[in-house]
Design an enzyme around this catalytic site. Structure first.
Site, mmCIF file in Angstrom:
data_model
loop_
_atom_site.group_PDB
_atom_site.id
_atom_site.type_symbol
_atom_site.label_atom_id
_atom_site.label_comp_id
_atom_site.label_asym_id
_atom_site.label_seq_id
_atom_site.Cartn_x
_atom_site.Cartn_y
_atom_site.Cartn_z
ATOM 1 N N ALA A 294 0.694 -1.320 0.157
ATOM 2 C CA ALA A 294 0.047 -0.069 -0.072
ATOM 3 C C ALA A 294 0.835 1.099 -0.046
ATOM 4 O O ALA A 294 2.122 1.206 0.141
ATOM 5 C CB ALA A 294 -0.738 0.027 1.293
ATOM 6 N N HIS A 295 0.231 2.351 0.044
ATOM 7 C CA HIS A 295 1.080 3.632 0.099
ATOM 8 C C HIS A 295 1.787 3.989 1.134
ATOM 9 O O HIS A 295 1.476 3.608 2.240
ATOM 10 C CB HIS A 295 -0.078 4.934 -0.436
ATOM 11 C CG HIS A 295 -1.301 4.905 0.534
ATOM 12 N ND1 HIS A 295 -2.188 6.161 0.339
ATOM 13 C CD2 HIS A 295 -1.689 4.351 1.437
ATOM 14 C CE1 HIS A 295 -3.065 5.761 1.173
ATOM 15 N NE2 HIS A 295 -2.714 4.727 2.071
ATOM 16 N N ASN A 296 3.021 4.438 0.709
ATOM 17 C CA ASN A 296 3.936 5.042 1.766
ATOM 18 C C ASN A 296 4.463 3.798 2.498
ATOM 19 O O ASN A 296 5.282 4.110 3.641
ATOM 20 C CB ASN A 296 3.189 5.870 2.808
ATOM 21 C CG ASN A 296 2.679 7.270 1.878
ATOM 22 O OD1 ASN A 296 1.453 7.248 1.721
ATOM 23 N ND2 ASN A 296 3.699 7.805 1.349
#
Lengths: 336, 336, 336
Positions: free
Chosen positions: A236-238
């Site tokens: 997922a993001h980050n």
């Protein structure tokens, strides 16, 4: 055809037997025939050593005397096998050039040694370094950069402004840099949080088929050098993944989580968002990680299969544990 | 439009009522109207039988008298429904020929009855047998062979030298023959183990959307005849799946594991590598299998959902089980 | 460049400080510098507020006085951040028109404002409304309809007759409308149940990378308005998802299950087929749902990670629970 002397030199081993003996391929102990080389890396297969027809076998020093024909002695036969297998199966060479059916933006920078296959799309601002191979059907959106020697096998989608390092291998169906799952609840309706970070992939990374790596919300998602990702992983993001960490198939890692270096994550593991796993952690398959792990070591969860009738009874008991604990307490009070 | 007599002949049933009654489509008991046929295969839906408007219903003998209009009586209404639905919805026919936007190597062997859609890539050495349909965006890399009557719906990626049998259906996003996850740790750095095996897919296999089947390391990954795979399944290198086994969505099977024939594997199951599941095993959804299963039967694991507060208490209790067991032991000692 | 007054008007807030102060981008408190705006939406990051270099910060009223420079005060800083981020990062505009390498059927209806990128395939009967954007490599099979303003980012496959609403975003690798997993066992061999339903997707839906949504068997699979789906989700045939429900990555939902409105489903959750989840249910990550949930609330299952040695002991204890319960019973009998 390679002589044992040539192989030994390439893999860093020592020949016991005929240095001039020639082999043309590598296979398992069980299937090998004369003119082939094999290896013993897993004690489980030691039973095949005495009867193997392999003309030569890569082994550790302690197994050398048990090899029926010629041997190459090394400290780590699995690593030696990996190297020898490459000797017999070199990386496929690709003709430089751009296939006539590819759609390549004139506003891209393509090194003359790059190979671009059929039906590829290269958008504006893409930069492809020396010896990059873009396989059929790959899509590189605006501003994507791919480092020297990296290969996108086929049907890979790389979204705007993603950066990929050198000597990276990306397998079919992978999506890198799609929007992270950012939503905010505005009085019952979910509105989109623009995902304005990107994805940075280090050098010597491998990404398995149909894995997805989302772009960051405000900052970048980062995959370290030497990271190896299997198939159908969701990052997922980050998320930040430290150097030389390996992750098996079907793992999901939620947003903003940091994974340390040299971790080994088994298949089907799920890791919550906004937590941190320190360096050197191992997680066995299907483990559920909901809190940060601050000490290196091996961690697990999940209850393995049992016959369904027994499982049903155990689930019932599990739900009664509170009551059972109370009953123990009462017995203890009586027995004081 | 088919008469009940025609349908009964096709599905192997007997008409009770008007053999000349005509129906033009098949649907659920609840939604059917006159001129449609329906079926009762699940007792859960028996409540809709008395009031259905269906002109005809496919039922078992014991339910025949409860059908309000005409009936077709069969032993297995679900199988009969499957066949009748095919009668009303024949497989879409594809025009033989190669779409002008496809990129087809002259060094491939394409039967004249083959249909190749837009934006397809066919590389050198590919062989496509009679009546093969290659849907839009599919990529077949070097040396891929596809047997008679097989259909790749769209956007399927088949890597070098994979062999696909006859009458196989492969749904969009599937990747067959990407490299298995083979790595060896060379003093802290992971090096790639070349994946020189392939994938062999039998006849009458169906592969669901975005499923991945990796190529073998030294030998092949093998999918038996009649195997049905749902979506987003991950099958690692050197897995062997026996004939007529069905696997639901989101299952992960780790490397070198063997699954028997006629197994039924529920959704989200995870199966460790290097183990063996015998013929006729059923696994319920989300089961975690870490050891070989040598006896046919149904197996399960996993604890179903409960309200979160209760779950938190039970997890705490679970972690205290060792202590609880000790307390029971102490009580027993006192009560000797 | 936007002034704080302009931003406050756009996000519905009030400036405390200099209304004419200008900022050019939005970022985290930790990374912001003068000329940037940031936000405080999660108390976890409050520690960065005092020392942030952000020229302005979006905060709730109670935090306004702690902002070192200028502030914009709002009730919900996360929603305000989402809106402000959009102000600085407007949706990329696409040139209307059809890329020369796209393959577009003349028997399709394409609004003149539509943008169709390279290597796209548009089959017969497709209808694309105003401002639709079809990114590179997307495949829209026969009869697909896409509503006004919807965007398919890249490499999306939409199968025959699927209907997509307005302002929908579909990320790369998504497959919508592949056949559901319908099979019937005909004396040991599995035969295919034709999947003759379709998929209907509402307005304002977002679908994450590599997610799959199967077409219905007889009726449709339905995704409600405002539903947000993350990556690698599997939605089986005839599932119905209520409006404004959000589902995190790697979730699998088996066939014919109904999910209510305004549900929040965590990552890796598995939901059995033919059940019903009422409105307003939350499921934490990796929960296993095997029965209908009829009361709104939060539900969980799964046991989080522990050190492997301890896990092994607990698994053994778990399997002894039946015996432990019997031993408690015996003690109670003795203590009557």
């Amino acid at each position: 055809m390679w002589t044992l002397a040539q192989i030994a030199e390439y893999i860093g081993g020592e020949v016991i037997g005929d240095e001039h003996y020639e082999v043309d391929s590598i296979t398992t102990l069980k299937n090998a025939s004369a003119g082939q080389i094999s290896f013993l890396a897993n004690t489980k297969y030691k039973k095949y050593l005495a009867t193997t027809h392999a003309g030569a076998v890569i082994v550790t020093p302690e197994n050398a005397s048990a090899v029926p024909h010629h041997a190459i002695v090394v400290n780590d036969p699995y690593v030696a096998f990996a190297k020898a297998a490459r000797l017999f199966n070199p990386v496929k060479q690709h003709q430089p050039g751009i296939h006539i059916s590819a759609s390549v933006s004139p506003a891209s920078i393509i090194h003359p040694t790059v190979s671009i296959a059929a039906q590829v799309v290269i958008e504006d601002g893409v930069e492809l370094a020396e010896d990059v191979v873009i396989g059929p059907g790959c899509i590189l959106q605006q501003g994507v950069k791919v480092g020297k020697g990296s290969r996108l096998i086929a049907n890979v989608t790389v979204c705007d402004s993603v950066q990929i390092g050198q000597d990276v291998i990306i397998h079919p169906g992978v999506v890198i840099g799609a929007d992270g799952f950012g939503i905010a609840n505005d009085k019952g309706t979910w509105i989109k949080v623009p995902q304005i970070g990107s994805v940075i992939i280090g050098d010597d990374v491998e990404v398995g088929a149909n894995t997805t790596i989302d772009r960051g919300a405000l900052e970048n998602t980062v995959i370290g050098n030497g990271v190896k990702l299997d198939n159908q992983i969701q990052i997922a993001h980050n998320v930040i993944i430290g150097d030389h960490t390996v992750i098996a198939g079907c793992v999901g890692i939620a947003g903003s989580t940091q994974i340390g270096k040299h971790c080994v994550i088994g298949g089907g593991v799920g890791i919550s968002g906004h937590i941190s796993i320190t360096d050197g952690v191992q997680l066995t398959g299907m483990t559920m990680v909901t809190k940060s792990i601050t000490k290196p070591g091996i961690y697990s969860s999940g209850i393995p299969a049992e016959p369904t009738q027994q499982w049903q009874r155990n689930v019932v008991r599990y739900r009664q544990m509170d009551v059972l604990a109370d009953r123990i307490k009462q017995l203890e009070d009586k027995n004081k």
